[in-house]
Design an enzyme around this catalytic site. Structure first.
Site, short mmCIF file in Angstrom:
data_model
loop_
_atom_site.label_atom_id
_atom_site.label_comp_id
_atom_site.label_asym_id
_atom_site.label_seq_id
_atom_site.Cartn_x
_atom_site.Cartn_y
_atom_site.Cartn_z
N HIS A 96 -78.95 -86.88 19.66
CA HIS A 96 -78.69 -85.45 19.49
C HIS A 96 -78.35 -84.84 20.85
O HIS A 96 -78.91 -85.23 21.87
CB HIS A 96 -79.90 -84.76 18.87
CG HIS A 96 -79.60 -83.38 18.38
ND1 HIS A 96 -79.52 -82.29 19.22
CD2 HIS A 96 -79.33 -82.91 17.13
CE1 HIS A 96 -79.22 -81.21 18.51
NE2 HIS A 96 -79.09 -81.56 17.24
N GLU A 168 -71.47 -83.30 15.76
CA GLU A 168 -71.94 -81.93 15.99
C GLU A 168 -71.33 -81.40 17.29
O GLU A 168 -71.78 -81.77 18.37
CB GLU A 168 -73.47 -81.91 16.14
CG GLU A 168 -74.24 -82.16 14.88
CD GLU A 168 -75.69 -81.68 15.04
OE1 GLU A 168 -76.08 -80.77 14.32
OE2 GLU A 168 -76.40 -82.21 15.91
#
EC number: 5.3.1.1
Length: 252
Positions: A96, A168
């Protein structure tokens, strides 16, 4: 080929165990069949035992938000993938942008974690994404492609076909800005094209690619209509049971 959608909520550093249990109890009985969609929540380490326990008789899957690439040892503060498997977790989110940015995780770290996760029978959700500067410079495809290739290096074709990739864009995470439908489609297709180049088209056709970045009940249907978007990794909208369930309305 048709790929089963996967909607995953990422709670980040939110919810205590009581709140986690209440959330699972509120959503568990209302989730659609796993024939239609896979649904997961990524809980903080301190909530995993409670979340897994609360979800065990439901179709809700549970992800950890990170792990280390060794199973045991003198790694203070780290989470063992072996223990995550023993606890009953299903997925582990790795790479992430918050982990890369705040904790200086490298592509090499993420690759080692992916291998350790598979070695313990869990499924990685491998995140990738570019900064606003990279996006505006027109280098997003090149940058994200390099992240994906590095993260998956040395994995088998079978492993890659079974994992989840989450694109993302960093500029859209928690900012309220979201990528356009075209941006999401183009970048998720670019991610799939990297898999095709590295592992073959058959693997690329099987791997599931999520879009993440300010996904909400109001826009999830648009993203899910894109041919190369197979799901969503959702932050803020996954914190309340009502908005999390509303994300699944794209099925209707």
């Amino acid at each position: 080929m048709s790929r089963k959608p996967i909607i995953a909520g990422n709670w980040k550093m939110n919810k205590n165990p009581q709140e986690a249990r209440a959330f699972v109890e509120a959503v568990a009985s209302k989730l659609p069949s796993t024939d239609l969609v896979d649904v997961a929540v990524a809980a903080p380490a301190v909530d995993l035992v409670t979340t897994i326990e609360a979800a065990k008789d439901s179709v809700l899957k549970v992800a950890a938000q990170n792990c280390y690439f060794e199973n045991t040892g003198a790694f203070t503060g780290e989470t063992s993938p072996k223990v995550l498997a023993e606890m009953g977790a299903d997925y582990v989110v790795i790479g992430h942008s918050e982990r890369r940015d705040y904790f200086h995780e490298t592509d090499e770290d993420i690759n080692k974690k992916a291998k350790a996760i598979f070695a313990n029978g869990l499924t990685p959700i491998v995140c990738c994404g570019e900064s606003l500067e990279t996006y505006e410079a027109g280098k997003a495809v090149e940058f994200v492609g390099a992240q994906v290739s590095a993260a998956l290096a040395g994995l088998s074709a079978e492993q890659v076909a079974s994992l989840v990739l989450a694109y993302e864009p960093i500029w859209a995470i928690g900012t309220g800005k979201s990528a356009t439908q075209d941006d999401a489609q183009n970048m998720c297709k670019a991610v799939r094209d990297v898999v095709a180049a590295d592992f073959g088209q058959e693997v690329a056709d099987k791997v599931r690619v999520q879009y993440g970045g300010s996904v909400k009940p109001e826009n999830v249907k648009d993203y899910m209509a894109c041919p190369d978007v197979d799901g969503a990794l959702v932050g803020g909208a996954s914190l309340e049971a009502g908005s999390f369930l509303a994300l699944l309305d794209f099925l209707n």
